[in-house]
Design an enzyme around this catalytic site. Structure first.
Site, PDB file in Angstrom:
ATOM      1  N   ARG A  94     -48.842  23.986   7.908  1.00 57.14           N
ATOM      2  CA  ARG A  94     -48.368  22.867   8.541  1.00 57.14           C
ATOM      3  C   ARG A  94     -50.482  22.350   7.472  1.00 57.14           C
ATOM      4  O   ARG A  94     -51.260  22.917   7.749  1.00 57.14           O
ATOM      5  CB  ARG A  94     -50.058  23.127  10.029  1.00 57.14           C
ATOM      6  CG  ARG A  94     -50.308  21.841  10.335  1.00 57.14           C
ATOM      7  CD  ARG A  94     -50.881  22.317  11.290  1.00 57.14           C
ATOM      8  NE  ARG A  94     -51.282  21.259  11.992  1.00 57.14           N
ATOM      9  CZ  ARG A  94     -52.608  21.319  13.535  1.00 57.14           C
ATOM     10  NH1 ARG A  94     -52.836  22.182  13.894  1.00 57.14           N
ATOM     11  NH2 ARG A  94     -52.970  19.792  13.875  1.00 57.14           N
ATOM     12  N   HIS A 182     -52.035  14.895  13.911  1.00 57.26           N
ATOM     13  CA  HIS A 182     -50.641  15.250  15.062  1.00 57.26           C
ATOM     14  C   HIS A 182     -49.383  14.389  14.632  1.00 57.26           C
ATOM     15  O   HIS A 182     -49.091  14.116  15.949  1.00 57.26           O
ATOM     16  CB  HIS A 182     -51.895  14.933  16.408  1.00 57.26           C
ATOM     17  CG  HIS A 182     -53.408  15.529  16.911  1.00 57.26           C
ATOM     18  ND1 HIS A 182     -54.240  15.003  16.984  1.00 57.26           N
ATOM     19  CD2 HIS A 182     -53.322  17.353  16.418  1.00 57.26           C
ATOM     20  CE1 HIS A 182     -55.283  15.983  17.438  1.00 57.26           C
ATOM     21  NE2 HIS A 182     -54.894  16.892  16.841  1.00 57.26           N
ATOM     22  N   LEU A 209     -53.361  15.761  23.754  1.00 62.27           N
ATOM     23  CA  LEU A 209     -55.388  15.990  24.527  1.00 62.27           C
ATOM     24  C   LEU A 209     -55.211  17.477  24.731  1.00 62.27           C
ATOM     25  O   LEU A 209     -54.904  18.120  25.394  1.00 62.27           O
ATOM     26  CB  LEU A 209     -54.912  15.496  26.067  1.00 62.27           C
ATOM     27  CG  LEU A 209     -55.019  13.763  25.855  1.00 62.27           C
ATOM     28  CD1 LEU A 209     -55.246  13.440  27.781  1.00 62.27           C
ATOM     29  CD2 LEU A 209     -55.690  12.735  25.322  1.00 62.27           C
ATOM     30  N   GLY A 210     -55.968  17.809  23.119  1.00 66.80           N
ATOM     31  CA  GLY A 210     -56.254  19.187  23.002  1.00 66.80           C
ATOM     32  C   GLY A 210     -57.727  19.483  22.236  1.00 66.80           C
ATOM     33  O   GLY A 210     -58.438  18.043  22.950  1.00 66.80           O
ATOM     34  N   ARG A 241     -65.830  17.739  17.936  1.00 67.13           N
ATOM     35  CA  ARG A 241     -66.095  15.731  17.379  1.00 67.13           C
ATOM     36  C   ARG A 241     -66.262  14.734  18.208  1.00 67.13           C
ATOM     37  O   ARG A 241     -66.050  14.031  19.347  1.00 67.13           O
ATOM     38  CB  ARG A 241     -64.348  15.622  16.548  1.00 67.13           C
ATOM     39  CG  ARG A 241     -64.106  16.661  15.345  1.00 67.13           C
ATOM     40  CD  ARG A 241     -63.072  16.587  14.494  1.00 67.13           C
ATOM     41  NE  ARG A 241     -61.863  17.586  15.003  1.00 67.13           N
ATOM     42  CZ  ARG A 241     -61.118  17.651  14.856  1.00 67.13           C
ATOM     43  NH1 ARG A 241     -59.945  16.748  14.591  1.00 67.13           N
ATOM     44  NH2 ARG A 241     -60.366  18.532  15.521  1.00 67.13           N
ATOM     45  N   GLU A 379     -45.964  22.165  17.443  1.00 69.03           N
ATOM     46  CA  GLU A 379     -46.037  22.153  16.334  1.00 69.03           C
ATOM     47  C   GLU A 379     -45.521  23.544  15.229  1.00 69.03           C
ATOM     48  O   GLU A 379     -44.826  22.488  14.347  1.00 69.03           O
ATOM     49  CB  GLU A 379     -47.620  21.804  15.826  1.00 69.03           C
ATOM     50  CG  GLU A 379     -47.911  20.668  16.561  1.00 69.03           C
ATOM     51  CD  GLU A 379     -49.327  20.473  16.946  1.00 69.03           C
ATOM     52  OE1 GLU A 379     -49.837  21.201  17.543  1.00 69.03           O
ATOM     53  OE2 GLU A 379     -50.167  19.786  16.210  1.00 69.03           O
TER      54      GLU A 379
HETATM   55  P1  ADP Z   1     -55.832  23.071  19.381  1.00 71.40           P
HETATM   56  O1  ADP Z   1     -56.608  21.337  19.428  1.00 71.40           O
HETATM   57  O2  ADP Z   1     -57.033  23.555  19.419  1.00 71.40           O
HETATM   58  O3  ADP Z   1     -55.109  23.230  19.375  1.00 71.40           O
HETATM   59  P2  ADP Z   1     -55.431  23.216  22.997  1.00 71.40           P
HETATM   60  O4  ADP Z   1     -54.312  21.860  22.480  1.00 71.40           O
HETATM   61  O5  ADP Z   1     -54.945  24.270  23.094  1.00 71.40           O
HETATM   62  O6  ADP Z   1     -56.429  22.569  21.388  1.00 71.40           O
HETATM   63  O7  ADP Z   1     -56.261  22.479  23.984  1.00 71.40           O
HETATM   64  C1  ADP Z   1     -56.976  23.744  24.022  1.00 71.40           C
HETATM   65  C2  ADP Z   1     -57.949  22.566  25.107  1.00 71.40           C
HETATM   66  O8  ADP Z   1     -57.116  22.870  26.381  1.00 71.40           O
HETATM   67  C3  ADP Z   1     -59.656  23.494  25.827  1.00 71.40           C
HETATM   68  O9  ADP Z   1     -60.128  22.226  25.764  1.00 71.40           O
HETATM   69  C4  ADP Z   1     -58.899  23.971  27.264  1.00 71.40           C
HETATM   70  O10 ADP Z   1     -60.134  23.973  27.507  1.00 71.40           O
HETATM   71  C5  ADP Z   1     -58.300  23.175  27.517  1.00 71.40           C
HETATM   72  N1  ADP Z   1     -57.567  23.903  28.681  1.00 71.40           N
HETATM   73  C6  ADP Z   1     -56.204  24.369  28.780  1.00 71.40           C
HETATM   74  N2  ADP Z   1     -55.489  25.005  29.548  1.00 71.40           N
HETATM   75  C7  ADP Z   1     -56.434  24.437  30.867  1.00 71.40           C
HETATM   76  C8  ADP Z   1     -56.301  24.106  31.715  1.00 71.40           C
HETATM   77  N3  ADP Z   1     -55.542  24.500  32.710  1.00 71.40           N
HETATM   78  N4  ADP Z   1     -57.232  22.751  32.537  1.00 71.40           N
HETATM   79  C9  ADP Z   1     -57.890  22.633  31.583  1.00 71.40           C
HETATM   80  N5  ADP Z   1     -57.935  22.093  30.782  1.00 71.40           N
HETATM   81  C10 ADP Z   1     -57.468  23.606  30.100  1.00 71.40           C
END
Ligand code: ADP
Length: 395
Positions: A94, A182, A209-210, A241, A379
């Site tokens: 990636r 993304h 939304l991560g 960010r 991904e």
């Molecule tokens: P990245 O961009 O690092 O790949 P991810 O897609 O793994 O991130 O998302 C991480 C986010 O998802 C964190 O803020 C985490 O707290 C949130 N998250 C994961 N599971 C839950 C949940 N059950 N409820 C709320 N937020 C969650």
């Protein structure tokens, strides 16, 4: 067994996945994750496909230098070389930024690698780390096929008007434009969605939304607009960010606060977003379990921004048929989805509370004007598929 290794390197972590490519549908058989790189407690864990832990190793134990990406990858490759049934035939990486040049996956020749080196300033938090494993493997296995899959490539279909900033033309010609990121996630989601139904003529907004977060407007299966732009800093509020920001704020930080460009980079990439707002954490799960005023405000601003950008993307699409939630927050948090959908009721979104609570595939209610889906992104599989295709083409 014929295998592909997929590498997704972040700033302080690296995810490694081994896929079996002997059958039509690629399956992940091993995955490893090295975390807290550059710290003395850096660790790598290797799991099999049933999530059994095969290896857990403190990386500081095996190096006198700092436990970085190189140390983690060399350890993993050393372990792989002792698994007689695994034969890595290609590696897919990636890579966050493909600049204006790369609109599809590409074989990593020396020329391509030097192009990607030149794009480092475009994604200072990511590109350098994406390149580190490429160099490690090139040094160890010079002839192994390596493929770069870009987060920017998917958005090359955006019309010029969606790509341009209102700056003098010289900058656009020299690559200062909206790229969007993304892309591998959006591509995967569209493939998954089109297995369920036809996406021809559909107007879709995907919300990834991560920890990093962006949204994309899709028409006829193609990206026509997205919230991230020149760098992965723009658009939504993210974990650390800032997202959307008046450029005048940066001038003010430079002149009034006399921050250096390094300080500003650190502030905008690592200390802002949910972390900066809450002054506690960038982790949405922790924010949701806190009662502190700043945590509640951080969540409210996050959801407010998602709805605001839904408005922008719906305007660009001239309507909307579907919304898809994905990535850590989008896939797992019924509370956040419910808040966002409540704010987006102005476009006729209605969710079914029970389906939403259960993270079901379709969470919109019968009478909703917009269908709403939850689809887990993948991904790594998208990269493996691209790499497999390139591997077959290069034969
Ligand atoms: P990245 O961009 O690092 O790949 P991810 O897609 O793994 O991130 O998302 C991480 C986010 O998802 C964190 O803020 C985490 O707290 C949130 N998250 C994961 N599971 C839950 C949940 N059950 N409820 C709320 N937020 C969650």
């Amino acid at each position: 067994m014929k295998n592909i290794l997929v590498i997704n390197a972040g700033s302080s972590s690296v995810k490694l996945s081994v896929f079996d490519v002997t059958k039509q549908d690629l399956t992940k058989i091993i995955h490893a994750r090295a975390v807290r790189l550059f710290h003395q407690d850096a660790q790598i864990t290797i799991n099999d496909k049933e999530e059994r832990v095969l290896v857990e190793k403190d990386l500081a134990e095996i190096t006198v230098k700092e436990p970085n990406h190189k140390v983690a990858i060399e350890f993993f490759l050393g372990w792989l070389s002792q698994q007689p049934e695994i034969n890595i035939e290609a590696v897919g990486h990636r890579v966050v930024h493909g600049g204006p040049k790369y609109s599809r996956p590409v074989v990593l020749t020396d020329d391509v690698i030097s192009d990607l080196e030149a794009f480092k300033p475009l994604a200072p938090l990511h590109q350098e780390h994406n390149l580190a494993p490429i160099h490690v493997i090139k040094n160890l296995y010079a002839d192994l096929l390596q493929i770069a899959c870009f987060d920017t490539a998917f958005h090359q279909t955006m019309p010029d008007v969606a790509k341009r900033f209102a700056l003098p033309g010289k900058y656009y010609k020299e690559g200062v434009m909206r790229y969007g990121f993304h892309g591998l996630s959006y591509e995967y989601i569209l493939e998954a969605l089109s297995e369920q139904q036809s996406i021809d003529n559909k107007k879709i907004v995907i919300a990834h939304l991560g920890n990093g977060a962006s949204m994309c407007a899709i028409e006829n299966g193609k990206s026509i607009a997205t919230t991230m732009s020149f760098t992965p800093l723009d658009g939504l509020v993210m974990g650390t960010r800032c997202g959307d920001l008046d450029p005048g704020v940066i001038l003010h930080l430079l002149t009034h606060y006399e921050l250096s460009s390094t300080d500003i980079t650190d502030l905008l990439y690592r200390k802002s977003g949910l972390l900066g707002l809450s002054e506690e954490t960038n982790n949405m799960r922790k924010l949701l379990s806190s009662n502190s005023k700043t945590c509640v405000e951080a969540i409210d601003l996050f959801c407010y921004q998602v709805n605001r950008f839904i408005g922008m993307l719906v305007a660009e699409l001239g309507g909307i048929d579907q919304i898809v939630f994905t990535a850590g927050i989008g896939e797992n948090s019924a509370v956040i989805r419910a808040k966002i959908c409540m704010l987006a009721s102005w476009i006729g979104v209605e969710i079914d509370a029970e389906s939403n609570e259960n993270n079901e595939n379709k969470i919109s209610g019968q009478s909703s004007a917009v269908e709403v889906f939850v689809i887990p992104t993948n991904e790594a599989l998208m990269i493996a598929n691209h790499t497999h295709r390139m591997m077959n083409n290069s034969k």
